[in-house]
Design a protein around this motif. Structure first.
Motif, PDB file in Angstrom:
ATOM      1  N   CYS A  40      -4.639   5.139   0.902  1.00  0.00           N
ATOM      2  CA  CYS A  40      -3.856   4.638   2.043  1.00  0.00           C
ATOM      3  C   CYS A  40      -3.563   5.760   3.032  1.00  0.00           C
ATOM      4  O   CYS A  40      -2.408   6.104   3.323  1.00  0.00           O
ATOM      5  CB  CYS A  40      -2.583   3.984   1.556  1.00  0.00           C
ATOM      6  N   THR A  41      -4.612   6.352   3.525  1.00  0.00           N
ATOM      7  CA  THR A  41      -4.549   7.341   4.598  1.00  0.00           C
ATOM      8  C   THR A  41      -5.726   7.062   5.522  1.00  0.00           C
ATOM      9  O   THR A  41      -6.580   6.221   5.230  1.00  0.00           O
ATOM     10  CB  THR A  41      -4.670   8.785   4.067  1.00  0.00           C
ATOM     11  N   ASP A  42      -5.775   7.761   6.635  1.00  0.00           N
ATOM     12  CA  ASP A  42      -6.922   7.646   7.533  1.00  0.00           C
ATOM     13  C   ASP A  42      -7.916   8.776   7.301  1.00  0.00           C
ATOM     14  O   ASP A  42      -8.742   9.091   8.160  1.00  0.00           O
ATOM     15  CB  ASP A  42      -6.449   7.633   8.997  1.00  0.00           C
ATOM     16  N   ASN A  43      -7.830   9.392   6.134  1.00  0.00           N
ATOM     17  CA  ASN A  43      -8.775  10.428   5.747  1.00  0.00           C
ATOM     18  C   ASN A  43     -10.174   9.818   5.629  1.00  0.00           C
ATOM     19  O   ASN A  43     -10.334   8.749   5.034  1.00  0.00           O
ATOM     20  CB  ASN A  43      -8.349  11.025   4.395  1.00  0.00           C
ATOM     21  N   PRO A  44     -11.206  10.433   6.195  1.00  0.00           N
ATOM     22  CA  PRO A  44     -12.556   9.859   6.101  1.00  0.00           C
ATOM     23  C   PRO A  44     -13.100   9.785   4.678  1.00  0.00           C
ATOM     24  O   PRO A  44     -14.016   9.006   4.412  1.00  0.00           O
ATOM     25  CB  PRO A  44     -13.399  10.798   6.969  1.00  0.00           C
ATOM     26  N   ASP A  45     -12.558  10.576   3.748  1.00  0.00           N
ATOM     27  CA  ASP A  45     -12.980  10.478   2.352  1.00  0.00           C
ATOM     28  C   ASP A  45     -12.308   9.243   1.742  1.00  0.00           C
ATOM     29  O   ASP A  45     -11.098   9.206   1.542  1.00  0.00           O
ATOM     30  CB  ASP A  45     -12.555  11.731   1.579  1.00  0.00           C
ATOM     31  N   ARG A  46     -13.100   8.219   1.440  1.00  0.00           N
ATOM     32  CA  ARG A  46     -12.547   6.954   0.957  1.00  0.00           C
ATOM     33  C   ARG A  46     -12.654   6.807  -0.561  1.00  0.00           C
ATOM     34  O   ARG A  46     -12.498   5.700  -1.095  1.00  0.00           O
ATOM     35  CB  ARG A  46     -13.260   5.773   1.637  1.00  0.00           C
ATOM     36  N   SER A  47     -12.882   7.889  -1.271  1.00  0.00           N
ATOM     37  CA  SER A  47     -12.959   7.824  -2.732  1.00  0.00           C
ATOM     38  C   SER A  47     -11.583   7.525  -3.317  1.00  0.00           C
ATOM     39  O   SER A  47     -10.570   8.067  -2.863  1.00  0.00           O
ATOM     40  CB  SER A  47     -13.481   9.142  -3.305  1.00  0.00           C
ATOM     41  N   LEU A  48     -11.568   6.686  -4.319  1.00  0.00           N
ATOM     42  CA  LEU A  48     -10.330   6.360  -5.017  1.00  0.00           C
ATOM     43  C   LEU A  48     -10.266   7.136  -6.328  1.00  0.00           C
ATOM     44  O   LEU A  48     -11.218   7.148  -7.101  1.00  0.00           O
ATOM     45  CB  LEU A  48     -10.271   4.863  -5.332  1.00  0.00           C
ATOM     46  N   HIS A  49      -9.155   7.785  -6.572  1.00  0.00           N
ATOM     47  CA  HIS A  49      -8.934   8.529  -7.813  1.00  0.00           C
ATOM     48  C   HIS A  49      -7.804   7.834  -8.572  1.00  0.00           C
ATOM     49  O   HIS A  49      -6.637   7.898  -8.154  1.00  0.00           O
ATOM     50  CB  HIS A  49      -8.588   9.985  -7.507  1.00  0.00           C
ATOM     51  N   LEU A  50      -8.145   7.156  -9.647  1.00  0.00           N
ATOM     52  CA  LEU A  50      -7.197   6.299 -10.344  1.00  0.00           C
ATOM     53  C   LEU A  50      -7.172   6.591 -11.835  1.00  0.00           C
ATOM     54  O   LEU A  50      -8.099   7.184 -12.388  1.00  0.00           O
ATOM     55  CB  LEU A  50      -7.572   4.821 -10.140  1.00  0.00           C
ATOM     56  N   LYS A  51      -6.104   6.142 -12.460  1.00  0.00           N
ATOM     57  CA  LYS A  51      -5.999   6.152 -13.910  1.00  0.00           C
ATOM     58  C   LYS A  51      -6.529   4.823 -14.416  1.00  0.00           C
ATOM     59  O   LYS A  51      -5.981   3.756 -14.102  1.00  0.00           O
ATOM     60  CB  LYS A  51      -4.537   6.334 -14.343  1.00  0.00           C
ATOM     61  N   ALA A  52      -7.615   4.855 -15.154  1.00  0.00           N
ATOM     62  CA  ALA A  52      -8.238   3.630 -15.644  1.00  0.00           C
ATOM     63  C   ALA A  52      -7.269   2.837 -16.510  1.00  0.00           C
ATOM     64  O   ALA A  52      -6.507   3.404 -17.300  1.00  0.00           O
ATOM     65  CB  ALA A  52      -9.500   3.958 -16.433  1.00  0.00           C
ATOM     66  N   GLY A  53      -7.309   1.519 -16.339  1.00  0.00           N
ATOM     67  CA  GLY A  53      -6.481   0.648 -17.155  1.00  0.00           C
ATOM     68  C   GLY A  53      -5.070   0.457 -16.655  1.00  0.00           C
ATOM     69  O   GLY A  53      -4.338  -0.390 -17.180  1.00  0.00           O
ATOM     70  N   GLU A  54      -4.651   1.242 -15.649  1.00  0.00           N
ATOM     71  CA  GLU A  54      -3.307   1.126 -15.096  1.00  0.00           C
ATOM     72  C   GLU A  54      -3.316   0.149 -13.912  1.00  0.00           C
ATOM     73  O   GLU A  54      -4.306   0.065 -13.177  1.00  0.00           O
ATOM     74  CB  GLU A  54      -2.786   2.481 -14.638  1.00  0.00           C
ATOM     75  N   PRO A  55      -2.221  -0.603 -13.678  1.00  0.00           N
ATOM     76  CA  PRO A  55      -2.165  -1.552 -12.560  1.00  0.00           C
ATOM     77  C   PRO A  55      -2.406  -0.869 -11.209  1.00  0.00           C
ATOM     78  O   PRO A  55      -2.086   0.305 -11.030  1.00  0.00           O
ATOM     79  CB  PRO A  55      -0.743  -2.112 -12.639  1.00  0.00           C
ATOM     80  N   VAL A  56      -2.974  -1.625 -10.273  1.00  0.00           N
ATOM     81  CA  VAL A  56      -3.245  -1.134  -8.919  1.00  0.00           C
ATOM     82  C   VAL A  56      -2.735  -2.169  -7.921  1.00  0.00           C
ATOM     83  O   VAL A  56      -2.921  -3.376  -8.116  1.00  0.00           O
ATOM     84  CB  VAL A  56      -4.749  -0.890  -8.688  1.00  0.00           C
ATOM     85  N   THR A  57      -2.099  -1.698  -6.853  1.00  0.00           N
ATOM     86  CA  THR A  57      -1.681  -2.570  -5.748  1.00  0.00           C
ATOM     87  C   THR A  57      -2.600  -2.319  -4.566  1.00  0.00           C
ATOM     88  O   THR A  57      -2.728  -1.183  -4.107  1.00  0.00           O
ATOM     89  CB  THR A  57      -0.220  -2.294  -5.339  1.00  0.00           C
ATOM     90  N   VAL A  58      -3.247  -3.371  -4.081  1.00  0.00           N
ATOM     91  CA  VAL A  58      -4.145  -3.283  -2.928  1.00  0.00           C
ATOM     92  C   VAL A  58      -3.398  -3.786  -1.694  1.00  0.00           C
ATOM     93  O   VAL A  58      -2.938  -4.929  -1.663  1.00  0.00           O
ATOM     94  CB  VAL A  58      -5.425  -4.102  -3.153  1.00  0.00           C
TER      95      VAL A  58
END
Length: 325
Positions: A40-58
């Motif tokens: 949720c930034t305007d950074n051109p790098d759109r990679s998501l770094h997440l903890k697998a299995g944890e809830p995510v809000t889109v």
């Protein structure tokens, strides 16, 4: 015509932000590249770094918005250890196309990150897209796994589910031949292909589709009449009254045991916050409904300080470090 169509969206100041501070987020262990989704930034790098299995809000922005618009709201979630991602789309595109892209992105997110619960939150035009994405009106891509709807939750905020009044002329089909085709052409020029989806008579509005089985839906409507986004010397310089309650109400999207409707007295931009104010009313509703975790009493002061910084409300007092007790 152009003025009427353009006021159907709330405008936002562009925000270009650095990467989010991790806060209390769980340490990420997967990096995902999913079309349309990113931090949720305007950074051109759109990679998501997440903890697998944890809830995510889109989070899904409205028209004239961007991922950076929800940077501060993502920080609110991060403060409570809740992961987020933002969906970015062409706000002039047909809404069904955007909804299909969101459905694809959410399905991939669920599959690639270990099947965690996913909450989709949409504001304004983003509310229309968010709901449509989780209905039977959108055909999933055949190459994707079947969606695990039981793990999805939907929150819409200030969505014009009965069509945008300012675009009502575009929905009067009987005017098309009388204007020699100039009316639909004008509507397309000023709003893009989505013009067919935002009128009271459009199929998108009259046939909104049924939510997928297992999707829990929180619908937040805003009573915006008389609200003001910006004022000076007692005069309102910019109204925050964008969509009436009549524009937001639609019995076709409010039926069913899984739908929980809440009405809030707030302006259209006020409800999600901007550089002038934090979205305290929205935070209260999301906490009451279990979408946002409650803040422990011991962290309340730190939470208030974070809100002040995230939404640009710093005072000299708030800039000073907290006193240990």
């Amino acid at each position: 015509m152009s003025a009427c169509l353009l006021v159907g969206c709330a405008s936002y100041d562009p925000i270009v932000a650095p990467d989010l501070e991790p806060g209390r987020l769980p340490p990420p262990d997967v990096t995902l590249s999913i079309a349309g989704l990113g931090p949720c930034t305007d950074n051109p790098d759109r990679s998501l770094h997440l903890k697998a299995g944890e809830p995510v809000t889109v989070l899904v922005h409205g028209c004239f918005g961007s991922s950076g618009q929800f940077r501060a709201l993502a920080q609110v979630l991060a403060f409570q250890g809740q992961q987020s991602a933002c969906f970015t789309y062409d706000d002039r595109a047909a809404l069904d196309d955007s909804a299909g892209a969101l459905r694809s992105a959410a399905t991939q997110l669920t599959a690639l990150s270990g099947g965690p619960p996913v909450t989709v939150v949409g504001h304004s035009q983003g509310a229309l897209i968010a709901r449509r994405a989780l209905t039977d009106a959108v055909e999933p891509a055949p190459s994707l796994p079947a969606p695990q709807a039981v793990n999805w939750r939907l929150v819409t905020i200030s969505g014009p589910f009965s069509g945008i009044d300012a675009a009502s002329t575009c929905g009067k089909n009987w005017l098309y031949p009388l204007t020699l085709g100039l009316l639909p052409l004008s509507c397309h020029i000023f709003t893009g292909p989505k013009w067919k989806d935002i009128t009271f008579s459009s199929d998108f509005i009259t046939e909104p589709g049924q939510l997928l089985a297992g999707v829990n839906y929180l619908k937040i409507d805003t009573a915006e009449e008389g609200t003001c986004r910006r004022e000076a010397n007692g005069r309102c310089l910019e109204s925050d009254d964008i969509f009436s309650l009549a524009e937001q109400r639609n019995a076709r999207v409010e039926t069913g045991a899984a739908v929980d409707r809440v009405q809030v007295q707030a302006g259209h931009v006020e409800i999600v916050g901007d550089k002038l104010r934090a979205p305290t009313k929205l935070i209260t509703v999301l906490q009451d409904k279990g979408v946002l975790r409650l803040v422990a009493a011991s962290r309340r002061e730190a939470f208030e300080r974070m809100l002040a910084v995230a939404y640009g409300l710093q005072s000299d007092a708030l800039r000073r470090p907290a006193v240990s007790r």
